[in-house]
Design an enzyme around this catalytic site. Structure first.
Site, mmCIF file in Angstrom:
data_model
loop_
_atom_site.group_PDB
_atom_site.id
_atom_site.type_symbol
_atom_site.label_atom_id
_atom_site.label_comp_id
_atom_site.label_asym_id
_atom_site.label_seq_id
_atom_site.Cartn_x
_atom_site.Cartn_y
_atom_site.Cartn_z
ATOM 1 N N ARG A 244 0.827 -1.203 0.000
ATOM 2 C CA ARG A 244 0.000 0.000 0.000
ATOM 3 C C ARG A 244 0.865 1.260 0.000
ATOM 4 O O ARG A 244 0.493 2.279 -0.586
ATOM 5 C CB ARG A 244 -0.940 -0.014 1.202
ATOM 6 C CG ARG A 244 -2.108 -0.956 1.007
ATOM 7 C CD ARG A 244 -2.856 -1.273 2.281
ATOM 8 N NE ARG A 244 -3.953 -2.195 1.985
ATOM 9 C CZ ARG A 244 -4.615 -2.897 2.894
ATOM 10 N NH1 ARG A 244 -4.269 -2.795 4.182
ATOM 11 N NH2 ARG A 244 -5.595 -3.701 2.537
ATOM 12 N N PHE A 363 -7.091 -0.773 -6.347
ATOM 13 C CA PHE A 363 -6.217 -1.919 -6.072
ATOM 14 C C PHE A 363 -5.407 -1.748 -4.789
ATOM 15 O O PHE A 363 -5.392 -0.685 -4.185
ATOM 16 C CB PHE A 363 -5.331 -2.279 -7.267
ATOM 17 C CG PHE A 363 -4.402 -1.218 -7.813
ATOM 18 C CD1 PHE A 363 -4.052 -0.099 -7.096
ATOM 19 C CD2 PHE A 363 -3.860 -1.380 -9.079
ATOM 20 C CE1 PHE A 363 -3.182 0.851 -7.595
ATOM 21 C CE2 PHE A 363 -2.991 -0.440 -9.605
ATOM 22 C CZ PHE A 363 -2.653 0.676 -8.857
ATOM 23 N N GLU A 364 -4.794 -2.845 -4.358
ATOM 24 C CA GLU A 364 -4.116 -2.941 -3.058
ATOM 25 C C GLU A 364 -5.074 -2.623 -1.906
ATOM 26 O O GLU A 364 -4.698 -2.074 -0.879
ATOM 27 C CB GLU A 364 -2.899 -2.004 -2.987
ATOM 28 C CG GLU A 364 -1.832 -2.276 -4.016
ATOM 29 C CD GLU A 364 -1.002 -3.509 -3.706
ATOM 30 O OE1 GLU A 364 -1.203 -4.124 -2.643
ATOM 31 O OE2 GLU A 364 -0.158 -3.866 -4.550
ATOM 32 N N GLY A 365 -6.331 -2.986 -2.085
ATOM 33 C CA GLY A 365 -7.371 -2.705 -1.099
ATOM 34 C C GLY A 365 -8.090 -1.420 -1.461
ATOM 35 O O GLY A 365 -7.478 -0.353 -1.518
#
Length: 381
Positions: A244, A363-365
């Site tokens: 992140r 993306f990446e949460g």
């Protein structure tokens, strides 16, 4: 204009200057044509690898550069200010090496890390599935024990570098015990039974190919299991905290690029015998954009410094990802507005920046997940 940086060492300052030189000479002349053609920038990754920019935060004994995350992330930001697809690829590659570097045995580190960090290999991170995104524990890709290792079967989705990677850091189910039943593996890119769907037709990041990865009884040896069986959930979440920060840095670089282009245009374009930047409505818009970029940079650097100090940084990583990617979306949108009709055309890169910014909130949460992570930290006593 280049971002103002206060680097921790002279070596770190030299790394930033090296990155800027490579971006100016090798990346900037290629990015526009490559993004239009949707070509995979294999040679660009090799250039970065030869310069040592794909292995910065990892131990020197295995081919890394032993640089703090604070330095590595600023290199990612610099790359993103010129070519976002490549910066995302650098962040993804760093993420793929994290499980081995942090949870691998000494033997695994000796065997696998030098290749991962050499610049000659590129990795992919296989976590998401068609029906398992934010809910990692619901994944169905399964790894079954064999006489000499494991056999993997299932499908992963939204995988950067699919079909181009030399290895696939993969999470699979080894038992039916929910989140406690996941394990981590490193799958060679040439493994028999590994195949790939056609790349997704995305609205941005056209040089970052994303596709499904299919495992059809892919056999790997026992030494490809990273950490303990059932430790995959912990490894995945730990890696995502670091990942992140990579996305936060890349989003900040993208926003910086949009701000620079908008400021340049506002300084040159004239209406009513004045620069358009001299009108307060536009000047204040640019000021707000600068404040957003500077704030984004500060949040990811704060989280990185906590990580470098060995302190917990999960909440701060979520804050950085949330703040930086929301800033990128806002700043790129406002940059298009500054250029007016010109910003809506492909004659300027602002419309591409705006399209590229959107996925950083996903993306990446997703940023909704980041808010969930942050609130849980605040409410857990």
């Amino acid at each position: 204009m280049p971002a103002t940086r206060l680097m921790p060492t002279d070596d770190a300052t030299d790394l930033i200057e090296l990155t800027r030189e490579i971006c100016r000479k090798d990346l900037a002349p290629r990015v526009d044509d490559a993004e239009r053609a949707r070509t995979f920038p294999e040679e660009t990754f090799r250039t970065l690898g030869r310069a040592g920019l794909l292995s910065l935060p990892y131990p020197e004994e295995f081919g890394g550069a032993d640089q703090p995350y604070e330095v590595y992330l600023q290199v990612v930001e610099e790359i993103a200010s010129v070519w976002m697809s490549v910066a995302v690829g650098v962040s993804v590659h760093s993420l793929t090496a994290y499980p081995i570097a942090s949870f691998g045995t000494p033997e695994q580190k000796e065997a696998l890390l030098p290749g991962m960090l050499s610049g000659e290999q590129l990795g992919a991170y296989c976590l998401s599935e068609p029906l398992a995104g934010s809910d990692i524990a619901s994944m169905t890709t399964r790894a079954t024990r064999t006489d000499d290792g494991w056999s993997l079967k299932g499908t992963k989705a939204w995988i950067s570098h699919a079909g181009h990677a030399d290895y696939y850091t993969t999470f699979a189910r080894t038992s039916d015990d929910g989140g406690r039943g996941l394990s981590t593996f490193v799958v060679p890119g040439h493994a028999e039974g590994l195949s790939f769907a056609d790349p997704e037709k995305k609205m941005g990041l056209h040089c970052d190919p994303v596709a499904q990865v299919m495992f059809d009884q892919v056999r790997i040896d026992e030494g490809r299991l990273v950490g303990h069986e059932g430790e995959g959930m912990h490894i995945a979440l730990s890696a995502l905290d670091a990942g992140r920060l990579g996305i936060a840095a890349a989003a900040t670089g993208l926003a910086q690029a949009a701000l620079d282009r908008a400021s340049e245009y506002a300084s040159e374009r004239e209406q009513f015998d004045r620069r358009i930047g001299d009108f307060q409505g536009l000047a204040f818009l640019l000021a707000d954009m600068e404040a957003a970029v500077t704030s984004a940079r500060a949040t990811y650097l704060h989280a990185a410094r906590l990580k470098d100090a060995g302190r917990g940084y999960s909440k701060e990583a979520a804050v950085a990802k949330l703040v930086a990617t929301d800033a990128a979306m806002r700043v790129t949108t406002d940059a298009v507005q500054v250029l007016g009709g010109a910003g809506y055309t492909e004659d300027f890169p602002l419309e591409r920046y705006m399209r590229e910014a959107k996925v950083t909130q996903i993306f990446e949460g997703t940023n909704q997940i980041q808010r969930l992570v942050i609130s849980r930290h605040l409410l857990t006593r």
